[in-house]
Design an enzyme around this catalytic site. Structure first.
Site, PDB file in Angstrom:
ATOM      1  N   LYS A  34       0.840  -1.201   0.000  1.00 30.89           N
ATOM      2  CA  LYS A  34       0.000   0.000   0.000  1.00 30.89           C
ATOM      3  C   LYS A  34       0.875   1.251   0.000  1.00 30.89           C
ATOM      4  O   LYS A  34       2.071   1.172   0.309  1.00 30.89           O
ATOM      5  CB  LYS A  34      -0.916  -0.008   1.231  1.00 30.89           C
ATOM      6  CG  LYS A  34      -0.164   0.035   2.560  1.00 30.89           C
ATOM      7  CD  LYS A  34      -1.078  -0.258   3.751  1.00 30.89           C
ATOM      8  CE  LYS A  34      -0.299  -0.220   5.054  1.00 30.89           C
ATOM      9  NZ  LYS A  34      -1.111  -0.682   6.187  1.00 30.89           N
ATOM     10  N   TYR A 244      17.424  30.299   7.966  1.00 25.77           N
ATOM     11  CA  TYR A 244      16.269  31.044   8.476  1.00 25.77           C
ATOM     12  C   TYR A 244      16.343  31.213   9.985  1.00 25.77           C
ATOM     13  O   TYR A 244      16.653  30.271  10.714  1.00 25.77           O
ATOM     14  CB  TYR A 244      14.966  30.321   8.147  1.00 25.77           C
ATOM     15  CG  TYR A 244      14.527  30.453   6.710  1.00 25.77           C
ATOM     16  CD1 TYR A 244      14.274  31.707   6.145  1.00 25.77           C
ATOM     17  CD2 TYR A 244      14.359  29.332   5.926  1.00 25.77           C
ATOM     18  CE1 TYR A 244      13.857  31.818   4.836  1.00 25.77           C
ATOM     19  CE2 TYR A 244      13.936  29.433   4.608  1.00 25.77           C
ATOM     20  CZ  TYR A 244      13.687  30.688   4.068  1.00 25.77           C
ATOM     21  OH  TYR A 244      13.277  30.792   2.768  1.00 25.77           O
TER      22      TYR A 244
HETATM   23  C1  LIG Z   1      -0.387  -1.658   6.908  1.00 22.56           C
HETATM   24  C2  LIG Z   1      -1.009  -2.951   7.274  1.00 22.56           C
HETATM   25  C3  LIG Z   1      -0.244  -4.140   7.347  1.00 22.56           C
HETATM   26  C4  LIG Z   1       1.263  -4.120   7.279  1.00 22.56           C
HETATM   27  O1  LIG Z   1       1.750  -3.680   8.531  1.00 22.56           O
HETATM   28  P1  LIG Z   1       3.299  -3.542   8.860  1.00 22.56           P
HETATM   29  O2  LIG Z   1       3.327  -3.123  10.282  1.00 22.56           O
HETATM   30  O3  LIG Z   1       3.837  -2.514   7.942  1.00 22.56           O
HETATM   31  O4  LIG Z   1       3.928  -4.882   8.624  1.00 22.56           O
HETATM   32  C5  LIG Z   1      -0.914  -5.337   7.526  1.00 22.56           C
HETATM   33  N1  LIG Z   1      -2.260  -5.370   7.689  1.00 22.56           N
HETATM   34  C6  LIG Z   1      -3.024  -4.258   7.677  1.00 22.56           C
HETATM   35  C7  LIG Z   1      -4.494  -4.364   7.871  1.00 22.56           C
HETATM   36  C8  LIG Z   1      -2.424  -3.015   7.486  1.00 22.56           C
HETATM   37  O5  LIG Z   1      -3.181  -1.907   7.492  1.00 22.56           O
END
Ligand SMILES: *Cc1c(COP(=O)(O)O)cnc(C)c1O
Length: 346
Positions: A34, A244
């Protein structure tokens, strides 16, 4: 001139294999890609993971599923954590997205239109973010049974803290709730859940951050390097300020390098006590991080380098996160669009 972000696909695949080896041979290891593979580029990362053996991929939005299908081809299974939302039908029908249905309304909508197509079911076992609680699940029990879901899953809220009592509570809740659901695979653990051990593995694990070299996977191979080119070097006299607000004032004759990169590139302005590295030698950032530029004290370097490194095997994503008051996930997903991206191990 852009900074160079090197992304080691070989290290990502090695991390996937290492996480896969932590669960039994009957447990499948998926891959969470994702948010453009946590900012590292799903179009490169996902095919590399597929070549390494991953078959099930997870995204958070239908648009990501559609983009992923185009690079992964027809065979990969692409789950969408947000399930089936208005406007997502084409992703299901044309692009084979498998929604992980997370409310009675989504189950009803899917059953009404797409019976016979694969789906997943998401249960809420205590995180109160996505998924159905016991009563809601029971209210559509008949529909769920008729859909014969491929997957029933839930997500752990505290898996990065192995001793947190919520882990055991969620495990027990998931075991009880998923018992009644006739799904082909069960899944509870992300990276943290893989590390919690066999009771958390079920049939399929869903690591994300561990693939990309981040905590809580302490044994991860580092994946990213970020080199910021020097634009110019100036001599600053004692008493002169830099940047800055003139927040840093030289106390000795100093050589200050101005490098290309700033908060517009995801180098968080709030980060304090940062260094950029010339090889293994740290050079302190002086003055404020600005939008496109960072100023660095290189007085003690014997030679002026062409670039200085922000992320490397010494200053890891998690160390940088600590200095910026955040987590590795946010450092990775903040990396901006202005880097020359170089993929290693393609
Ligand atoms: C983002 C997510 C994962 C992966 O989690 P990590 O901590 O990055 O391994 C797995 N399951 C769900 C539902 C998530 O939202």
């Amino acid at each position: 001139m852009q900074a160079t972000l090197s992304i080691d696909l070989g290290a990502i695949c090695a991390n996937w294999r290492a996480l896969d080896a932590l669960s039994g041979p009957q447990v499948e290891t998926g891959a969470v890609v994702k948010a453009d593979a946590y900012g590292l580029g799903a179009a490169k990362v996902a095919p590399a993971l597929k070549a390494a053996g991953a078959k099930r991929f997870f995204v958070a939005q239908a648009e990501e599923a559609v983009a992923l299908r185009a690079v992964l081809g027809p065979e990969a299974v692409i789950y969408n954590f947000s399930g089936l939302m208005p406007g997502d039908d084409e992703a299901v029908v044309e692009h084979g997205m498998v929604p992980v249905l997370n409310s009675a309304a989504q189950v009803k909508a899917f059953a009404g239109k797409f019976k016979g197509r694969p789906c997943g079911i998401q249960l809420d076992t205590g995180m109160n973010r996505l998924g159905m609680e016991a009563l809601e699940t029971a209210s559509v029990g008949f529909d769920i049974a008729a859909l014969q879901p491929d997957l029933v899953m839930s997500h752990l809220a505290c898996a990065d803290e192995p001793l947190h009592p919520m882990n055991a509570t969620q495990l027990a809740t998931f075991s009880a709730m998923s018992f009644a659901i006739p799904a082909r695979q069960k899944s509870l653990g992300a990276t943290g859940g893989v590390l919690l051990g066999a009771p958390f593995h079920f049939d399929l694990t869903r690591p994300g951050i561990g693939l990309y070299g981040g905590l809580p996977f302490k044994g991860a191979h580092p994946v990213v390097e970020l080199a910021l080119p020097l634009i110019q070097v100036r001599d600053v006299l004692p008493g002169e300020g830099v940047g800055y607000g003139a927040t840093w004032v030289a106390t000795r004759p100093s050589r200050i390098a101005t490098v290309s990169g700033g908060y517009a590139d995801g180098i968080l302005r709030a980060a304090g006590g940062l260094s950029l590295y010339a090889g293994k030698t740290p050079c302190p950032v002086v003055g404020r991080i600005s939008m496109d530029l960072i100023t660095v004290d290189i007085t003690d370097l014997p030679e002026t380098p062409a670039s200085l490194s922000l992320l490397n095997t010494v200053q890891t994503v998690d160390l940088l996160a600590e200095k910026a008051g955040t987590i590795g996930y946010e450092i990775l997903t903040s990396l901006g669009g202005r880097y020359q991206r170089r993929y290693l191990g393609e």
